[in-house]
Design a protein around this motif. Structure first.
Motif, PDB file in Angstrom:
ATOM      1  N   ASP A 347      18.970  -8.761  -5.164  1.00 54.21           N
ATOM      2  CA  ASP A 347      19.674  -8.346  -6.374  1.00 54.21           C
ATOM      3  C   ASP A 347      19.141  -9.111  -7.581  1.00 54.21           C
ATOM      4  OD1 ASP A 347      22.526  -6.919  -5.374  1.00 54.21           O
ATOM      5  OD2 ASP A 347      21.618  -8.299  -3.945  1.00 54.21           O
ATOM      6  N   MET A 348      19.099  -8.412  -8.719  1.00 55.97           N
ATOM      7  CA  MET A 348      18.711  -9.019  -9.987  1.00 55.97           C
ATOM      8  C   MET A 348      19.793  -8.708 -11.012  1.00 55.97           C
ATOM      9  SD  MET A 348      14.898  -8.824 -11.579  1.00 55.97           S
ATOM     10  CE  MET A 348      14.034  -7.819 -10.390  1.00 55.97           C
ATOM     11  N   ASP A 349      20.304  -9.737 -11.636  1.00 54.54           N
ATOM     12  CA  ASP A 349      21.266  -9.559 -12.728  1.00 54.54           C
ATOM     13  C   ASP A 349      20.801 -10.428 -13.881  1.00 54.54           C
ATOM     14  OD1 ASP A 349      23.348  -9.081 -14.388  1.00 54.54           O
ATOM     15  OD2 ASP A 349      24.896 -10.005 -13.143  1.00 54.54           O
ATOM     16  N   GLY A 350      19.941  -9.850 -14.735  1.00 54.13           N
ATOM     17  CA  GLY A 350      19.306 -10.658 -15.761  1.00 54.13           C
ATOM     18  C   GLY A 350      18.398 -11.679 -15.106  1.00 54.13           C
ATOM     19  N   ALA A 351      18.623 -12.970 -15.413  1.00 55.56           N
ATOM     20  CA  ALA A 351      17.818 -14.037 -14.816  1.00 55.56           C
ATOM     21  C   ALA A 351      18.397 -14.507 -13.488  1.00 55.56           C
ATOM     22  CB  ALA A 351      17.717 -15.211 -15.792  1.00 55.56           C
ATOM     23  N   SER A 352      19.560 -14.005 -13.122  1.00 52.29           N
ATOM     24  CA  SER A 352      20.224 -14.429 -11.892  1.00 52.29           C
ATOM     25  C   SER A 352      19.723 -13.589 -10.716  1.00 52.29           C
ATOM     26  CB  SER A 352      21.738 -14.272 -12.041  1.00 52.29           C
ATOM     27  OG  SER A 352      22.406 -14.585 -10.845  1.00 52.29           O
ATOM     28  N   LEU A 353      19.355 -14.262  -9.628  1.00 51.43           N
ATOM     29  CA  LEU A 353      18.829 -13.594  -8.437  1.00 51.43           C
ATOM     30  C   LEU A 353      19.700 -13.896  -7.231  1.00 51.43           C
ATOM     31  CD1 LEU A 353      15.043 -14.523  -8.816  1.00 51.43           C
ATOM     32  CD2 LEU A 353      16.185 -12.467  -9.669  1.00 51.43           C
ATOM     33  N   ARG A 354      19.751 -12.930  -6.296  1.00 56.89           N
ATOM     34  CA  ARG A 354      20.413 -13.171  -5.015  1.00 56.89           C
ATOM     35  C   ARG A 354      19.458 -12.798  -3.898  1.00 56.89           C
ATOM     36  NH1 ARG A 354      25.192 -10.296  -6.334  1.00 56.89           N
ATOM     37  NH2 ARG A 354      25.024  -9.183  -4.351  1.00 56.89           N
ATOM     38  N   PHE A 355      19.548 -13.502  -2.787  1.00 53.96           N
ATOM     39  CA  PHE A 355      18.687 -13.250  -1.631  1.00 53.96           C
ATOM     40  C   PHE A 355      19.578 -12.964  -0.414  1.00 53.96           C
ATOM     41  CE2 PHE A 355      16.129 -15.554  -4.617  1.00 53.96           C
ATOM     42  CZ  PHE A 355      14.856 -15.024  -4.489  1.00 53.96           C
ATOM     43  N   ASP A 356      20.317 -11.871  -0.505  1.00 53.43           N
ATOM     44  CA  ASP A 356      21.214 -11.474   0.574  1.00 53.43           C
ATOM     45  C   ASP A 356      20.501 -10.549   1.563  1.00 53.43           C
ATOM     46  OD1 ASP A 356      23.300 -12.955  -0.520  1.00 53.43           O
ATOM     47  OD2 ASP A 356      24.047 -11.277  -1.706  1.00 53.43           O
ATOM     48  N   GLY A 357      20.050  -9.416   1.082  1.00 55.38           N
ATOM     49  CA  GLY A 357      19.381  -8.449   1.940  1.00 55.38           C
ATOM     50  C   GLY A 357      18.016  -8.936   2.379  1.00 55.38           C
ATOM     51  N   ALA A 358      17.677  -8.728   3.655  1.00 54.01           N
ATOM     52  CA  ALA A 358      16.402  -9.199   4.196  1.00 54.01           C
ATOM     53  C   ALA A 358      15.328  -8.113   4.207  1.00 54.01           C
ATOM     54  CB  ALA A 358      16.607  -9.729   5.619  1.00 54.01           C
ATOM     55  N   ASP A 359      15.653  -6.927   3.693  1.00 57.91           N
ATOM     56  CA  ASP A 359      14.698  -5.819   3.749  1.00 57.91           C
ATOM     57  C   ASP A 359      14.094  -5.452   2.397  1.00 57.91           C
ATOM     58  OD1 ASP A 359      17.120  -4.986   2.778  1.00 57.91           O
ATOM     59  OD2 ASP A 359      17.173  -3.088   3.865  1.00 57.91           O
ATOM     60  N   GLY A 360      14.360  -6.243   1.362  1.00 53.70           N
ATOM     61  CA  GLY A 360      13.851  -5.925   0.032  1.00 53.70           C
ATOM     62  C   GLY A 360      12.342  -5.830  -0.022  1.00 53.70           C
ATOM     63  N   GLY A 361      11.653  -6.769   0.627  1.00 53.47           N
ATOM     64  CA  GLY A 361      10.193  -6.754   0.628  1.00 53.47           C
ATOM     65  C   GLY A 361       9.628  -5.568   1.383  1.00 53.47           C
ATOM     66  N   LEU A 362      10.335  -5.136   2.428  1.00 54.53           N
ATOM     67  CA  LEU A 362       9.879  -3.992   3.213  1.00 54.53           C
ATOM     68  C   LEU A 362      10.005  -2.696   2.406  1.00 54.53           C
ATOM     69  CD1 LEU A 362      11.618  -5.008   6.551  1.00 54.53           C
ATOM     70  CD2 LEU A 362       9.199  -5.294   5.961  1.00 54.53           C
ATOM     71  N   TRP A 363      11.103  -2.561   1.661  1.00 52.61           N
ATOM     72  CA  TRP A 363      11.266  -1.387   0.808  1.00 52.61           C
ATOM     73  C   TRP A 363      10.302  -1.435  -0.378  1.00 52.61           C
ATOM     74  CZ3 TRP A 363      12.988   2.951   2.330  1.00 52.61           C
ATOM     75  CH2 TRP A 363      14.025   3.045   3.257  1.00 52.61           C
ATOM     76  N   LEU A 364      10.015  -2.641  -0.881  1.00 54.67           N
ATOM     77  CA  LEU A 364       9.027  -2.747  -1.956  1.00 54.67           C
ATOM     78  C   LEU A 364       7.668  -2.247  -1.475  1.00 54.67           C
ATOM     79  CD1 LEU A 364       8.512  -5.571  -4.524  1.00 54.67           C
ATOM     80  CD2 LEU A 364       6.566  -4.797  -3.163  1.00 54.67           C
ATOM     81  N   ALA A 365       7.284  -2.614  -0.269  1.00 55.46           N
ATOM     82  CA  ALA A 365       6.004  -2.152   0.279  1.00 55.46           C
ATOM     83  C   ALA A 365       5.983  -0.635   0.401  1.00 55.46           C
ATOM     84  CB  ALA A 365       5.755  -2.801   1.638  1.00 55.46           C
ATOM     85  N   TYR A 366       7.120  -0.043   0.803  1.00 56.13           N
ATOM     86  CA  TYR A 366       7.215   1.418   0.901  1.00 56.13           C
ATOM     87  C   TYR A 366       7.043   2.067  -0.471  1.00 56.13           C
ATOM     88  CZ  TYR A 366       9.670   5.919   0.930  1.00 56.13           C
ATOM     89  OH  TYR A 366      10.026   7.225   0.742  1.00 56.13           O
ATOM     90  N   GLY A 367       7.766   1.547  -1.483  1.00 54.86           N
ATOM     91  CA  GLY A 367       7.644   2.096  -2.822  1.00 54.86           C
ATOM     92  C   GLY A 367       6.241   1.955  -3.378  1.00 54.86           C
ATOM     93  N   ALA A 368       5.618   0.794  -3.112  1.00 57.47           N
ATOM     94  CA  ALA A 368       4.237   0.577  -3.558  1.00 57.47           C
ATOM     95  C   ALA A 368       3.285   1.550  -2.875  1.00 57.47           C
ATOM     96  CB  ALA A 368       3.831  -0.867  -3.275  1.00 57.47           C
ATOM     97  N   GLN A 369       3.505   1.812  -1.589  1.00 59.01           N
ATOM     98  CA  GLN A 369       2.658   2.753  -0.864  1.00 59.01           C
ATOM     99  C   GLN A 369       2.753   4.151  -1.467  1.00 59.01           C
ATOM    100  OE1 GLN A 369       3.980   3.632   3.104  1.00 59.01           O
ATOM    101  NE2 GLN A 369       1.930   4.175   3.806  1.00 59.01           N
ATOM    102  N   LYS A 370       3.969   4.573  -1.803  1.00 58.51           N
ATOM    103  CA  LYS A 370       4.146   5.884  -2.414  1.00 58.51           C
ATOM    104  C   LYS A 370       3.447   5.956  -3.774  1.00 58.51           C
ATOM    105  CE  LYS A 370       6.601   8.259   0.552  1.00 58.51           C
ATOM    106  NZ  LYS A 370       6.146   9.565   1.078  1.00 58.51           N
ATOM    107  N   LEU A 371       3.510   4.865  -4.534  1.00 60.57           N
ATOM    108  CA  LEU A 371       2.807   4.808  -5.817  1.00 60.57           C
ATOM    109  C   LEU A 371       1.303   4.883  -5.608  1.00 60.57           C
ATOM    110  CD1 LEU A 371       2.653   4.339  -8.881  1.00 60.57           C
ATOM    111  CD2 LEU A 371       2.843   1.876  -8.423  1.00 60.57           C
ATOM    112  N   TYR A 372       0.810   4.150  -4.629  1.00 62.55           N
ATOM    113  CA  TYR A 372      -0.624   4.148  -4.298  1.00 62.55           C
ATOM    114  C   TYR A 372      -1.096   5.571  -3.969  1.00 62.55           C
ATOM    115  CZ  TYR A 372      -4.901   2.938  -1.673  1.00 62.55           C
ATOM    116  OH  TYR A 372      -6.198   2.850  -1.229  1.00 62.55           O
ATOM    117  N   GLU A 373      -0.299   6.273  -3.188  1.00 62.81           N
ATOM    118  CA  GLU A 373      -0.679   7.627  -2.782  1.00 62.81           C
ATOM    119  C   GLU A 373      -0.617   8.612  -3.947  1.00 62.81           C
ATOM    120  OE1 GLU A 373       2.096   8.410   0.313  1.00 62.81           O
ATOM    121  OE2 GLU A 373       0.981   7.303   1.851  1.00 62.81           O
ATOM    122  N   ALA A 374       0.248   8.343  -4.923  1.00 63.45           N
ATOM    123  CA  ALA A 374       0.428   9.274  -6.039  1.00 63.45           C
ATOM    124  C   ALA A 374      -0.600   9.086  -7.150  1.00 63.45           C
ATOM    125  CB  ALA A 374       1.837   9.116  -6.620  1.00 63.45           C
TER     126      ALA A 374
END
Length: 656
Positions: A347-374
């Motif tokens: 989570d991002m709230d301005g400059a404040s960050l939270r590290f609760d979910g452990a799958d953020g990096g995995l979803w980032l890789a998915y989104g980046a892959q879709k961008l790469y393909e597009a």
């Protein structure tokens, strides 16, 4: 989007349909088509004063009254504890969403139109009143109702207000906030008044009705004759007054911006439903000064999370042709991630960050892959893919902050019972609604896909040795995935596996990612079996259920006590974003059955005429009556509908 008399001729019909406009910079206007606010997040002017600040509801609504031939006609509608008053919705002839939201009131032979828009980046709401036809002069009174509180405020007690009336309008102070209201015609009269106990019946997260007292500083009064118009502007105290010509120019620019958005989208054909989806998507993407481009989770939640950002990014931004914006979104998250040892915050709230979910990096890789393909030339973005590879690389070493590690076979293991680590994050009385730990099926589906994408990136970057390393890791991970998750007797995948605990054989929808993502660890026979089980056990009109109906903990409707509603969210509710992945998986195995794909999609045509018009809700009941819940406009839901339309239905197999 057009609504006629039959769509708004009762309070429930009108109050059940919401409209949304935004200024592209964090401010928005959100209410119902009949003007009755039913949520705390509703308001004609809702602003975000700063990057780390919560949104503030400044102006809740406007009360309009027409005086025609000595008779009084109140056009507003409010819900109080024991009555609905006034009932101005009965004068509404039609509502139109395009090119900007407008309502036409018909009172005998008088036709009176109200339109609402937000100029891009101005942080203000403009309400335009037009007397289209009338055999005689009429008098209009407009009374603003002020809230001056944060959207998420739990304490709705009265605040101290004051107002200063001047030639330019009125400046309202209260709750450490200031709002300026001015008009291009008419006179302001100071007459403070409280509107007590206005009820917000759509607050699902509260037990019992929620009500608020709203304060009005007075009213605007003017005489109008046929053909006359007036603008009322709601803005912050720093905004100066503008002439009618200047506001008219802003209105023209707003209309042109909407037309430009629709024209720039590659999706064809642009049916009315597609246009509604595209306009709704624009409210979820904001270019914030000093922050870059942001994707909001939805309305009214307005969170900024990595999971929801990258689930929805392919549909919201790539399917709509906003590739540059997608690069800015990815770049913003990568900058923050680089500062945190390449661990993606949840989570991002301005400059404040939270590290609760452990799958953020995995979803980032998915989104980046879709961008790469597009992208036509993915190597044109300097340094972007090297940083994405860093995020993927980071998962090969233990991430203690997320309780996540890769085992010697290449699978990711979550060493935590906390539901906050995954998307099924509900809990009641300190206990998780769904216990999941160890090897999670969606984590490892995303991870296998990320490994294959990393292999591709290494080849792009000319690092053949590292590419070979990822190829070997992918082979090992795929073999282990099948060994760990495959339920041979049931023909589906276990949702989670911890070798130290008994197997949980419940059928859940997370397994759909193992066949919907670009790279699958399953062979075709396994994949088709998983698809069949998801279709037979989890598919509903608006999404995949979070639990099979025959399970003893299944809850098909979100109703009853608050703890029961929380449990139902992940024990039976149906989620549209999962349906998007289901449709993609179905068409992978049935590429010649686009007709069935359209059957899966068509129910949303009806849904988009209720709730947030043009939007798709967060989740639905898993059984009849399939009532929507959660965010009325949810980024992953809308994003997946757009992605499936562009990738799988309107442009299958990338054919131009």
């Amino acid at each position: 989007m057009y609504l006629g008399k039959a769509d708004v001729n009762t309070y429930d019909k009108g109050a059940g349909r919401e409209f949304l406009v935004s200024d592209g910079k964090g401010s928005y206007c959100f209410s119902t088509v009949i003007g009755a606010n039913t949520r705390k997040a509703h308001g004609l002017l809702v602003k975000k004063p700063g990057p780390a600040s919560a949104h503030q509801v400044l102006v809740s609504k406007l009360e309009e009254t027409l005086f025609i031939a000595g008779k009084k006609y109140q056009l507003s509608t409010n819900r109080y504890k024991d009555l609905i008053y006034p009932d101005g919705f009965r004068y509404i002839q039609e509502y139109q969403a395009s090119p900007i939201p407008s309502v036409l009131f018909v009172i005998h032979s008088a036709l009176f139109k109200k339109s609402i828009f937000m100029p891009c980046g101005k942080g203000c709401t403009v309400v335009k009143y037009e007397l289209l036809a009338s055999p005689e002069r009429v008098r209009l009174e407009v009374r603003p109702l002020m809230a001056h509180r944060e959207v998420t405020c739990a304490d709705l007690k009265r605040r101290d207000f004051s107002a200063e009336v001047s030639e330019g309008g009125v400046l309202v102070s209260g709750g450490d906030m200031k709002t300026r209201i001015f008009s291009t015609d008419g006179d302001w009269t100071s007459k403070p008044l409280w509107f007590d106990r206005v009820v917000y019946e759509q607050e699902e997260d509260c037990q019992g009705p929620v009500s608020e007292d709203l304060w009005s500083p007075g009213y605007l009064q003017l005489d109008m004759e046929e053909g006359n118009s007036v603008y009322v502007v709601l803005c912050s105290s720093s905004q100066g007054t503008m002439s009618k010509g200047e506001i008219g120019l802003l209105e023209k620019e707003t209309l042109q911006a909407a037309q430009k958005l629709l024209a720039s989208v590659p999706m064809e054909p642009k049916t009315s439903a597609v246009r509604d989806l595209l306009m709704a998507s624009s409210h979820l993407v904001e270019d914030l000064p000093g922050e870059g481009t942001t994707v909001y989770s939805g309305y009214p939640s307005m969170r900024v999370t990595s999971r929801e950002t990258f689930i929805s990014l392919p549909g919201l931004m790539l399917s709509t042709g906003r590739h540059d914006g997608a690069v800015r979104v990815l770049d913003r998250w990568l900058k923050v991630t680089e500062e945190n040892d390449w661990v993606v915050p949840s989570d991002m709230d301005g400059a404040s960050l939270r590290f609760d979910g452990a799958d953020g990096g995995l979803w980032l890789a998915y989104g980046a892959q879709k961008l790469y393909e597009a992208m036509e030339n993915p190597d044109s973005v300097e340094g972007l893919w090297e940083r994405v590879l860093k995020v993927i690389d980071r998962h090969r070493s233990p991430i203690d902050a997320l309780d996540l590690r890769m085992d010697d076979r290449g699978l990711l293991f979550l060493d935590s019972d906390s539901p906050l680590r995954h998307w099924m994050n509900g809990q009641t009385e300190g206990e998780p609604v769904v216990r999941r730990r160890g090897y999670l099926v969606e984590f490892n589906s995303l991870w296998y896909n990320a490994i294959r994408f990393a292999e591709q990136l290494c080849e792009l970057l000319g690092d053949q040795e590292k590419a070979s390393s990822y190829a070997k890791l992918g082979d090992s991970c795929g073999t282990a995935f099948r060994e760990v998750f495959w339920n041979k007797d049931g023909g589906y995948l276990y949702d989670w596996v911890d070798p130290s605990l008994p197997l949980d054989a419940a059928v859940r929808p997370n397994q759909i990612l193992a066949i919907s993502l670009p790279s699958s660890p399953l062979d075709p026979v396994m994949g088709r079996s998983v698809l069949d089980v998801c279709w037979n056990e989890l598919y509903t009109t608006y999404g995949l259920r979070t639990l099979e109906p025959k399970h003893d903990k299944f809850k098909g409707r979100q109703e009853g006590r608050m703890d029961q509603r929380i449990k139902a969210k992940f024990r039976g509710m149906a989620w549209p974003w999962l349906l998007g992945h289901f449709i993609t998986a179905y068409l992978k195995f049935n590429p010649n059955r686009l007709d069935i794909g359209w059957i899966f999609m068509r129910p949303f045509n009806a849904h988009m005429r209720h709730g947030c018009l043009g939007g798709v809700a967060e989740f639905f009941d898993g059984i009849m009556p399939y009532k929507p819940h959660g965010d009325v406009l949810y980024a992953p839901s809308l994003g997946e509908i757009l992605r499936v339309l562009q990738e799988d239905l309107l442009n299958p197999m990338g054919v131009a």
